[in-house]
Design an enzyme around this catalytic site. Structure first.
Site, PDB file in Angstrom:
ATOM      1  N   TRP A  70       1.166   5.933  -1.403  1.00  0.00           N
ATOM      2  CA  TRP A  70       0.419   6.697  -2.400  1.00  0.00           C
ATOM      3  C   TRP A  70       1.634   6.843  -3.581  1.00  0.00           C
ATOM      4  O   TRP A  70       1.600   7.423  -4.612  1.00  0.00           O
ATOM      5  CB  TRP A  70       0.579   7.785  -1.690  1.00  0.00           C
ATOM      6  CG  TRP A  70      -1.321   8.268  -1.104  1.00  0.00           C
ATOM      7  CD1 TRP A  70      -2.074   7.535  -0.793  1.00  0.00           C
ATOM      8  CD2 TRP A  70      -1.613   9.152  -1.856  1.00  0.00           C
ATOM      9  NE1 TRP A  70      -2.856   7.957  -1.049  1.00  0.00           N
ATOM     10  CE2 TRP A  70      -3.284   9.019  -1.124  1.00  0.00           C
ATOM     11  CE3 TRP A  70      -1.538  10.573  -2.286  1.00  0.00           C
ATOM     12  CZ2 TRP A  70      -4.260  10.422  -0.999  1.00  0.00           C
ATOM     13  CZ3 TRP A  70      -3.120  11.263  -3.057  1.00  0.00           C
ATOM     14  CH2 TRP A  70      -4.309  11.125  -2.233  1.00  0.00           C
TER      15      TRP A  70
ATOM     16  N   TYR B 238       0.781  -1.037  -0.062  1.00  0.00           N
ATOM     17  CA  TYR B 238       0.445  -0.406  -0.050  1.00  0.00           C
ATOM     18  C   TYR B 238       0.890   1.369  -0.319  1.00  0.00           C
ATOM     19  O   TYR B 238       1.934   1.555   0.556  1.00  0.00           O
ATOM     20  CB  TYR B 238      -1.263  -0.132   1.365  1.00  0.00           C
ATOM     21  CG  TYR B 238      -1.930   1.222   1.458  1.00  0.00           C
ATOM     22  CD1 TYR B 238      -2.898   1.709   0.536  1.00  0.00           C
ATOM     23  CD2 TYR B 238      -1.684   1.729   1.923  1.00  0.00           C
ATOM     24  CE1 TYR B 238      -3.731   2.111   0.613  1.00  0.00           C
ATOM     25  CE2 TYR B 238      -2.420   3.324   2.049  1.00  0.00           C
ATOM     26  CZ  TYR B 238      -3.495   3.726   0.974  1.00  0.00           C
ATOM     27  OH  TYR B 238      -3.928   4.051   0.964  1.00  0.00           O
TER      28      TYR B 238
HETATM   29  N1  LIG Z   1      -2.466   8.017  12.525  1.00  0.00           N
HETATM   30  C1  LIG Z   1      -2.301   7.884  11.340  1.00  0.00           C
HETATM   31  N2  LIG Z   1      -2.505   6.995  10.809  1.00  0.00           N
HETATM   32  C2  LIG Z   1      -2.487   7.339   9.114  1.00  0.00           C
HETATM   33  C3  LIG Z   1      -3.356   8.150   8.831  1.00  0.00           C
HETATM   34  C4  LIG Z   1      -3.660   8.887   9.786  1.00  0.00           C
HETATM   35  O1  LIG Z   1      -4.846   9.710   9.421  1.00  0.00           O
HETATM   36  N3  LIG Z   1      -3.399   9.337  10.729  1.00  0.00           N
HETATM   37  N4  LIG Z   1      -3.320   8.083   7.346  1.00  0.00           N
HETATM   38  C5  LIG Z   1      -3.623   7.306   6.908  1.00  0.00           C
HETATM   39  C6  LIG Z   1      -3.875   6.737   5.275  1.00  0.00           C
HETATM   40  S1  LIG Z   1      -5.823   8.567   4.903  1.00  0.00           S
HETATM   41  C7  LIG Z   1      -3.118   7.232   4.334  1.00  0.00           C
HETATM   42  S2  LIG Z   1      -2.938   7.407   2.418  1.00  0.00           S
HETATM   43  C8  LIG Z   1      -1.403   6.605   4.321  1.00  0.00           C
HETATM   44  C9  LIG Z   1      -0.312   7.061   3.909  1.00  0.00           C
HETATM   45  O2  LIG Z   1       1.004   6.326   3.695  1.00  0.00           O
HETATM   46  P1  LIG Z   1       2.300   6.067   2.488  1.00  0.00           P
HETATM   47  O3  LIG Z   1       1.110   5.985   1.422  1.00  0.00           O
HETATM   48  O4  LIG Z   1       2.651   4.755   3.244  1.00  0.00           O
HETATM   49  O5  LIG Z   1       3.015   7.745   3.024  1.00  0.00           O
HETATM   50  P2  LIG Z   1       4.098   8.529   1.776  1.00  0.00           P
HETATM   51  O6  LIG Z   1       4.653   8.814   2.173  1.00  0.00           O
HETATM   52  O7  LIG Z   1       2.632   8.649   0.466  1.00  0.00           O
HETATM   53  O8  LIG Z   1       4.250   6.609   0.771  1.00  0.00           O
HETATM   54  C10 LIG Z   1       4.575   6.952  -0.666  1.00  0.00           C
HETATM   55  C11 LIG Z   1       6.227   6.438  -0.634  1.00  0.00           C
HETATM   56  O9  LIG Z   1       6.116   6.340  -1.766  1.00  0.00           O
HETATM   57  C12 LIG Z   1       8.059   6.580  -1.706  1.00  0.00           C
HETATM   58  N5  LIG Z   1       7.659   7.280  -3.417  1.00  0.00           N
HETATM   59  C13 LIG Z   1       7.427   7.972  -4.526  1.00  0.00           C
HETATM   60  N6  LIG Z   1       7.595   7.766  -5.553  1.00  0.00           N
HETATM   61  C14 LIG Z   1       7.760   6.550  -5.481  1.00  0.00           C
HETATM   62  C15 LIG Z   1       8.144   5.957  -7.072  1.00  0.00           C
HETATM   63  O10 LIG Z   1       8.377   6.145  -8.394  1.00  0.00           O
HETATM   64  N7  LIG Z   1       8.908   4.473  -6.555  1.00  0.00           N
HETATM   65  C16 LIG Z   1       8.624   3.669  -5.760  1.00  0.00           C
HETATM   66  N8  LIG Z   1       9.201   2.414  -5.722  1.00  0.00           N
HETATM   67  N9  LIG Z   1       9.124   4.895  -4.384  1.00  0.00           N
HETATM   68  C17 LIG Z   1       8.182   5.993  -4.716  1.00  0.00           C
HETATM   69  C18 LIG Z   1       7.519   7.773  -1.412  1.00  0.00           C
HETATM   70  O11 LIG Z   1       9.608   8.429  -1.116  1.00  0.00           O
HETATM   71  C19 LIG Z   1       7.568   7.468   0.228  1.00  0.00           C
HETATM   72  O12 LIG Z   1       7.816   6.508   0.557  1.00  0.00           O
HETATM   73  O13 LIG Z   1      -1.277   6.587   5.978  1.00  0.00           O
HETATM   74  C20 LIG Z   1      -2.232   6.551   6.691  1.00  0.00           C
HETATM   75  N10 LIG Z   1      -1.479   6.966   7.826  1.00  0.00           N
HETATM   76  N1  LIG Z   2      -1.280  18.412   2.740  1.00  0.00           N
HETATM   77  C1  LIG Z   2      -1.644  17.023   3.087  1.00  0.00           C
HETATM   78  N2  LIG Z   2      -2.986  16.631   1.914  1.00  0.00           N
HETATM   79  C2  LIG Z   2      -3.622  15.459   2.549  1.00  0.00           C
HETATM   80  C3  LIG Z   2      -3.017  14.606   2.620  1.00  0.00           C
HETATM   81  C4  LIG Z   2      -1.970  14.887   3.438  1.00  0.00           C
HETATM   82  O1  LIG Z   2      -1.258  13.777   3.719  1.00  0.00           O
HETATM   83  N3  LIG Z   2      -1.272  16.248   3.172  1.00  0.00           N
HETATM   84  N4  LIG Z   2      -3.751  13.001   2.551  1.00  0.00           N
HETATM   85  C5  LIG Z   2      -4.638  12.803   1.722  1.00  0.00           C
HETATM   86  C6  LIG Z   2      -5.080  11.359   2.254  1.00  0.00           C
HETATM   87  S1  LIG Z   2      -4.552  10.396   1.621  1.00  0.00           S
HETATM   88  C7  LIG Z   2      -6.548  10.986   3.304  1.00  0.00           C
HETATM   89  S2  LIG Z   2      -6.966   9.778   3.202  1.00  0.00           S
HETATM   90  C8  LIG Z   2      -7.337  12.228   3.318  1.00  0.00           C
HETATM   91  C9  LIG Z   2      -7.826  12.107   4.710  1.00  0.00           C
HETATM   92  O2  LIG Z   2      -8.816  13.365   4.487  1.00  0.00           O
HETATM   93  P1  LIG Z   2      -9.856  13.283   6.500  1.00  0.00           P
HETATM   94  O3  LIG Z   2      -9.634  11.982   6.722  1.00  0.00           O
HETATM   95  O4  LIG Z   2     -10.878  13.825   6.177  1.00  0.00           O
HETATM   96  O5  LIG Z   2      -8.547  14.142   6.984  1.00  0.00           O
HETATM   97  P2  LIG Z   2      -7.732  14.206   8.417  1.00  0.00           P
HETATM   98  O6  LIG Z   2      -6.699  14.809   8.246  1.00  0.00           O
HETATM   99  O7  LIG Z   2      -7.163  12.819   9.178  1.00  0.00           O
HETATM  100  O8  LIG Z   2      -8.211  14.361   9.628  1.00  0.00           O
HETATM  101  C10 LIG Z   2      -9.439  15.566   9.182  1.00  0.00           C
HETATM  102  C11 LIG Z   2      -9.674  16.430  11.053  1.00  0.00           C
HETATM  103  O9  LIG Z   2     -11.205  14.919  11.204  1.00  0.00           O
HETATM  104  C12 LIG Z   2     -10.893  15.686  12.918  1.00  0.00           C
HETATM  105  N5  LIG Z   2     -11.668  14.566  13.465  1.00  0.00           N
HETATM  106  C13 LIG Z   2     -10.805  12.562  13.262  1.00  0.00           C
HETATM  107  N6  LIG Z   2     -10.965  12.617  14.781  1.00  0.00           N
HETATM  108  C14 LIG Z   2     -12.737  13.287  14.531  1.00  0.00           C
HETATM  109  C15 LIG Z   2     -13.893  12.677  15.300  1.00  0.00           C
HETATM  110  O10 LIG Z   2     -14.038  11.348  16.234  1.00  0.00           O
HETATM  111  N7  LIG Z   2     -14.782  13.127  14.799  1.00  0.00           N
HETATM  112  C16 LIG Z   2     -14.726  14.539  14.304  1.00  0.00           C
HETATM  113  N8  LIG Z   2     -15.601  15.012  14.342  1.00  0.00           N
HETATM  114  N9  LIG Z   2     -13.925  15.342  13.440  1.00  0.00           N
HETATM  115  C17 LIG Z   2     -13.036  14.396  13.512  1.00  0.00           C
HETATM  116  C18 LIG Z   2      -9.727  16.063  13.305  1.00  0.00           C
HETATM  117  O11 LIG Z   2      -9.858  17.298  14.006  1.00  0.00           O
HETATM  118  C19 LIG Z   2      -9.197  15.934  11.793  1.00  0.00           C
HETATM  119  O12 LIG Z   2      -8.009  17.420  11.626  1.00  0.00           O
HETATM  120  O13 LIG Z   2      -6.230  13.684   3.373  1.00  0.00           O
HETATM  121  C20 LIG Z   2      -5.743  14.040   1.750  1.00  0.00           C
HETATM  122  N10 LIG Z   2      -5.159  15.257   2.115  1.00  0.00           N
HETATM  123 MO   LIG Z   3      -5.507   8.404   2.334  1.00  0.00          MO
END
Ligand SMILES: Nc1nc2c(c(=O)[nH]1)N[C@H]1C(S)=C(S)[C@@H](COP(=O)(O)OP(=O)(O)OC[C@H]3O[C@@H](n4cnc5c(=O)[nH]c(N)nc54)[C@H](O)[C@@H]3O)O[C@H]1N2
Ligand SMILES: Nc1nc2c(c(=O)[nH]1)N[C@H]1C(S)=C(S)[C@@H](COP(=O)(O)OP(=O)(O)OC[C@H]3O[C@@H](n4cnc5c(=O)[nH]c(N)nc54)[C@H](O)[C@@H]3O)O[C@H]1N2
Ligand SMILES: [Mo]
Length: 751
Positions: A115, A113
């Protein structure tokens, strides 16, 4: 590429930008002018691309090469041996063949998994999946960390795939502006998140729409622990994290008892409201879900809950729910209950009314665009059908052969011998990283492709240096976006980095699979081929596109597919005549009660939305020891852990800032800027206190994105919240990540 300055446009998950090169080196970036509100994330690129943390050469862990049992326990503490490409590829191909011969392809985890980067051909996950498919298959992963619980629950309720609903069945911004009177935002709608979208978002318009809503007098209500979760000007109901379902039940009770429900809509378009009604009134469990009951749990007073119910019933109301709410224990419930609220209000199918998910979560949601054909590298068929729900990776590695439940199925974890990761960083994204450390000691071999020495690369056995998007040619195209980009190769690969495609081609050649993997095409030939296919499909849709040479010359094109004329009202046909246009649920209706879910027999969910106290929340017994609720949102200044190398170098950036209310800081003698330790029963990290009234008392917010770096006592020095979060499936329905269900305590550290 020497002796000249150039500026070319490329695209990324955070949108398009110009890259300035001089003498074949990236020297700066600048905004893409058609973007009204460009993201600043690109600014770290020049520093990140040449950073000392780039993986320079193929590297294999010494203990894996030399140790009899491969010294698996040394992962993360061992040194790496740099090898020439040919030798490293030989060793890796031999190891893949050995594992396949001895244990079969069902022992390879390739769910991988992450991005990765934008760009359609060099999409790392497509590449690794295609390679593993031609090698005989792999154990895959289902859904995402973003929306796993939603992806499980929404088909039961609306009979539609959640991602399809996200992109196709939602009110668009112009429709909201024209029709909505009250916007009720659970978890807010945060422009810092809509900076990014999978594959790119070129026009950053969320802020602009909120200014428009303000001008038009649309009432905005932010129900969230952080006021900053919406643009300024909204009313703020500072809910206790993890309790939104209780608040929604309180609203539903007020609607039911205040005669504010839409009986006609309920009868025509939904099934099972009576079951929920019994639960609301306490007839099924002896507890009436009154606003007073809800107030005790969610921290919003009963009067506000009643007033909100009244407003929602008497104005055109759009309820939106952030994805974050389902990244929690029983995260399926707020998504189901919000749909139920919209249904009993009778507003689903009206323009600007009803329910919407993930506005602001990523850019592109709410943008009115016409969908045109996709542009993707075909991955082929996976002969192995086994998969895990994506966030169950540590469970998989720690529990081979053990049973688990998922969405009505009883499944068994595979016995994994080899893990292949390409394009993700599990030591950033997974929960309870100390547990993941243990899980990562189990496989015989871990292979990672990475541009940088991330925490995951450091814990692998074989690390191949991958190029960044600036070192290769590609095409950029995203759903929910009207632009098409040629992404030029701007610089030569840094050190000995190779494209993922080239790495897999080298392995496939050694395994006798080159023809199957490449189909005889070079990367350039694939680009031509994929583009030509896309062009034909798009032309069939009535949109003329130039040939690839011309796209190269033009760099980017804005396709005529964006504008209010492409906005649709979701569920309008269904609402008009649910018999003629039924949903694909078993009843054809919106399922407030699901016989399917009831049939699973899960005690966490009786077949209708319900409130279950989470294991960790401010009302739990554990709060006596760990009295603060930790939310860990996405970082505003970056994308996940990407380019962390350069970010971490910025003065004051690390350890990560943790937001804390003045009351909570005061009782702990913490001052703004103090170094603190955040800890609980699972682990601890350092952070720097940022004191603010923008966050509810009792709640602290530590964004994700830091690379894990445990010191000798195990405390992470950088401020990665996932050393604290709990590794537990949302429920047996979705088995998603429950990152937000976490209690912690904080103390000041002496510097
Ligand atoms: N506590 C907590 N944890 C969370 C979340 C949260 O809300 N709270 N959110 C979750 C969510 S929604 C997500 S989507 C995940 C995101 O987690 P990830 O998708 O694992 O995060 P990224 O840092 O985007 O990881 C992408 C990696 O791919 C590498 N990369 C970039 N381009 C390339 C390429 O062309 N080739 C290769 N081989 N590698 C490349 C980058 O250097 C990076 O290390 O985190 C999750 N974790
Ligand atoms: N700049 C930037 N933007 C991103 C990303 C990034 O890495 N950087 N990641 C992208 C990805 S992979 C994803 S999945 C999306 C995630 O998008 P979301 O899941 O919507 O975003 P989060 O930032 O995890 O959380 C948004 C807010 O939810 C609130 N929250 C947390 N728990 C609760 C709860 O129990 N109840 C309520 N009401 N609120 C709560 C927190 O205050 C938090 O700031 O964002 C995307 N956008
Ligand atoms: Mo995500």
């Amino acid at each position: 590429m020497t002796n000249k300055s150039e500026s070319r446009v490329t695209t990324s998950h955070w949108g398009a930008f110009q890259v300035l090169t001089r003498d074949g080196r990236i020297v700066g970036t600048a905004d893409f002018t058609p973007d009204p509100h460009a993201s600043r994330i690109a600014e770290t690129i020049p520093a990140a691309v040449y950073h000392r943390t780039r993986v320079a050469r193929p590297s294999i862990r010494r203990g894996w090469l030399e140790g009899g049992d491969r010294a698996r326990n040394l992962r993360g503490h061992d040194e790496f041996v740099e090898l020439p490409w040919d030798e490293a590829l030989d060793i890796t191909a031999t190891e893949l063949q050995r594992v396949i011969a001895e244990h079969g392809n069902g022992s390879i985890f390739g769910g991988s998994y992450g991005w990765a980067s934008a760009g359609r051909f060099h999409h790392a996950l497509s590449q690794v999946h295609r390679f593993l498919n031609v090698s005989g298959g792999y154990v895959s992963s289902f859904a995402s960390y973003s929306t796993a619980a939603a992806q499980a629950i929404i088909p039961h309720v609306f009979g539609i795939n959640f991602l399809k609903m996200t992109w196709g069945w939602q009110n668009a911004w112009p429709t909201i502006a024209d029709n909505t009177q009250t916007l009720v935002m659970f978890g807010g709608i945060n422009p810092k998140n809509s900076q990014v979208s999978m594959g790119g978002v070129t026009h950053h318009e969320t802020d602009g729409w909120f200014r428009e809503f303000d001008k038009r007098g649309i009432r905005r209500i932010n129900i969230s622990p952080q006021i900053t979760d919406t643009p300024p000007g909204a009313e703020w109901l500072a809910v206790i994290p993890g309790t939104d379902t209780a608040m929604m039940l309180g609203i539903a009770h007020a609607l039911e008892t205040g005669n504010l429900i839409d009986r006609d809509f309920i009868d025509r378009c939904t099934t099972g409201y009576d079951r929920l009604r019994n639960y609301l009134l306490g007839e099924s469990d002896g507890v009436a879900k009154t606003p007073e009951w809800a107030a005790e749990i969610c921290g919003i007073d009963a009067t506000s809950i009643r007033e909100l119910a009244q407003t929602m019933a008497t104005t055109r109301t759009l309820i939106t729910v952030a994805w974050s709410l389902q990244r929690a224990q029983n995260g399926e419930q707020p998504f189901w209950m919000a749909a139920t609220l919209a249904a009993i209000l009778g507003q689903i199918g009206l323009p600007g009314g009803g329910i919407g998910y993930g506005y602001g979560a990523i850019g592109g949601v709410g943008v009115a665009v016409k969908r045109v054909g996709g542009l993707t590298l075909p991955q082929g068929e996976n002969p192995v059908t086994d998969f895990i729900p994506v966030a169950r990776i540590a469970d998989l590695l720690l529990n081979p052969g053990q049973p688990y439940d998922f969405n009505g199925q009883q499944r068994k974890y595979a016995d994994i011998r080899l893990v292949y990761w390409c394009g993700g960083n599990p030591f950033h994204h997974h929960q309870d990283l100390n547990r993941l450390e243990q899980a990562f000691q189990q496989p015989e071999t871990i292979i990672v492709h990475e541009p940088w020495w991330t925490a995951t690369a450091k814990r692998a056995d074989i690390v191949f240096p991958a190029t960044t998007p600036y070192e290769r040619e590609d095409i950029g195209r995203a759903q929910g976006d009207s632009y098409l980009f040629h992404m030029p190769r701007l610089i030569d690969p840094v050190d000995e980095a190779r494209d993922d495609y080239e790495i897999f081609t080298g392995l496939a050649r050694r395994m006798g699979l080159e023809q199957e993997f490449t189909e005889g095409r070079s990367a350039g030939e694939w680009l031509n081929h994929l583009y030509e296919q896309f062009r034909q499909e798009t032309m069939a849709d009535g949109i003329d596109l130039p040939d690839f040479e011309e796209l190269r010359r033009r760099n980017w094109i804005d396709l005529p597919v964006r504008g209010a004329e492409f906005a649709q009202t979701p569920f309008a046909e269904f609402r008009k005549d649910p018999v003629a246009s039924p949903l694909s649920t078993p009843s054809g209706l919106i399922e407030i009660f699901s016989a399917t879910i009831d049939g699973f027999g899960y005690d966490e969910c009786p077949g209708h939305p319900c409130w279950h106290t989470p294991d960790e929340w401010l009302g739990a017994g554990l709060a006596a020891e760990y009295p603060l609720h930790l939310v860990s949102p996405q970082p505003g200044d970056k994308l996940h852990s990407q380019m962390e190398s350069a970010i971490a170098d910025l003065p004051g950036a690390r350890p990560t800032l943790i937001e804390i209310n003045p009351q909570d800081a005061g009782t702990r003698d913490i001052h703004d800027g103090d170094l603190v330790k955040v800890f609980n029963q699972r682990g601890g990290c350092r952070a720097r206190a940022h004191i603010s009234t923008d966050i509810r008392p009792g709640v602290v917010s530590l964004p994700t994105g830091a690379w894990l770096e445990p010191g000798i006592d195990g405390t992470d020095a950088q401020g990665n919240p996932n050393i604290l979060t709990r590794d537990l499936g949302t429920s047996r329905i979705g088995q998603g990540s429950s990152a937000h269900t976490t209690l912690v305590e904080i103390t000041r550290l002496i510097e």
